[in-house]
Design a protein around this motif. Sequence first.
Motif, short mmCIF file in Angstrom:
data_model
loop_
_atom_site.label_atom_id
_atom_site.label_comp_id
_atom_site.label_asym_id
_atom_site.label_seq_id
_atom_site.Cartn_x
_atom_site.Cartn_y
_atom_site.Cartn_z
N GLY A 198 41.72 50.33 42.91
CA GLY A 198 41.74 49.79 44.27
C GLY A 198 40.78 48.63 44.46
N THR A 232 42.71 45.60 42.11
CA THR A 232 44.12 45.21 42.28
C THR A 232 44.31 44.34 43.51
OG1 THR A 232 44.81 47.29 41.25
CG2 THR A 232 46.47 46.09 42.51
N LEU A 233 45.09 43.27 43.34
CA LEU A 233 45.42 42.38 44.45
C LEU A 233 46.88 42.59 44.81
CD1 LEU A 233 43.83 40.19 46.03
CD2 LEU A 233 44.93 38.49 44.59
N GLN A 269 35.44 50.49 48.76
CA GLN A 269 35.69 49.06 48.99
C GLN A 269 34.78 48.52 50.08
OE1 GLN A 269 39.92 49.27 49.84
NE2 GLN A 269 40.42 48.33 47.87
N ARG A 296 45.78 42.62 51.09
CA ARG A 296 46.00 42.60 49.64
C ARG A 296 44.89 43.33 48.89
NH1 ARG A 296 47.20 36.63 47.81
NH2 ARG A 296 48.27 37.78 46.15
N ASN A 297 43.66 43.18 49.35
CA ASN A 297 42.53 43.91 48.76
C ASN A 297 41.39 43.88 49.76
OD1 ASN A 297 39.97 44.36 47.27
ND2 ASN A 297 41.34 44.56 45.51
N TYR A 298 41.08 45.06 50.31
CA TYR A 298 40.08 45.16 51.37
C TYR A 298 38.69 44.73 50.89
CZ TYR A 298 37.53 47.21 55.31
OH TYR A 298 36.72 47.41 56.41
#
Length: 354
Positions: A19, A22-23, A252, A294-296
């Motif tokens: 997580g 990854t985008l 994240q 897309r990615n926090y």
Amino acid sequence: MTSEPEPTPTGRVRSVARGLLTLGPHRGAHRVALRAGVSVLVPLLALVLLGRVEWTAYAAFGAFTSLYGRNHARAERAGMQVVASGFLTLAVTLGVLVSLAPDSRWLVVPVGALLAAGGSLTSDAYGWHPPGPLFLVFGFAVCAMVPSTPVTVAVAAGIAAGSAVFSMLVAQVGVLREPSSWAPPVLPAPRFRDALAPQGAVAHLVRHVVALSVAGAVATALDWQHPYWAMVAAVVVLSGPDLLSRLTRGVQRVVGTLLGLGVAAVVLAWHPQDVTAVLAIVVLQVLTELFVGRNYAVALLFITPLALLMGQLAHESPVGPLLRDRLLETVLGAVVGAVVLLVVPDRLRGRSDA
């Protein structure tokens, strides 16, 4: 019908790590980013030019209306934004009302915790996207911590509502290109009973009350200047459809904030003010919306300086303690949220799976 096997601890760690790295797909994020940028630019710039920078927070939270329904058709998006804008305006107004009370710093904690639970239920009932009460809690708590007068209540409500209406108009700008595509907003019907029906729904509301109460109370007792950052971080950890996704969001949040503080240090060292600060805020808002879906963690590279710069625009404070508090309160909120997630289970004892 067999259920999916529970992931092992090692599997969970690997999923969380994925997580972070990854985008996700783009999915038209540039359109949402442009709408959000314009929605923030115009009201903030107007207030700065009028010499009312102390009111910019109210406009910013109204502008969050633009973030709702990003993947929905225009009519459904408009309906979702109509409802969300009303709740955002109420959250801002409630925050100003609380700021008028004696010892308002402590009053923010229980009211914010109850608002989080109510906002979570409301989000589920209306099917909001993005889901959850994060923006409601953030708007309420920030406005509750800003000194105000009784006159400010009406001012804040009016500015937040006006900014929200402008955001909704921006979201409909595509109609100018295709007038035949216009349709009246499709207002969603609230389904509170359905939102409470799944097993674990009530436990999830309890988590919000417990996590935000503990995180907010600890940060306030330690006399940290922005205890709502801990409360917001706890909300982030509680967001998501399942335990693994929630824990991933928590990691994240911490990692992204840590890296984002480096970006914030550079931006704040530049000391942008007034119009320059507004332009920097708009750029950061656009970058946030390009990546948040897309990615926090990547988005937090921009969310972190964005939040700090918006605060500095209205009420400037020393940069060093500001960066330190952001990190400490984020870690506090994320840890409290994760502990509450693990302590309060989805499935209540004595109940069997349907």
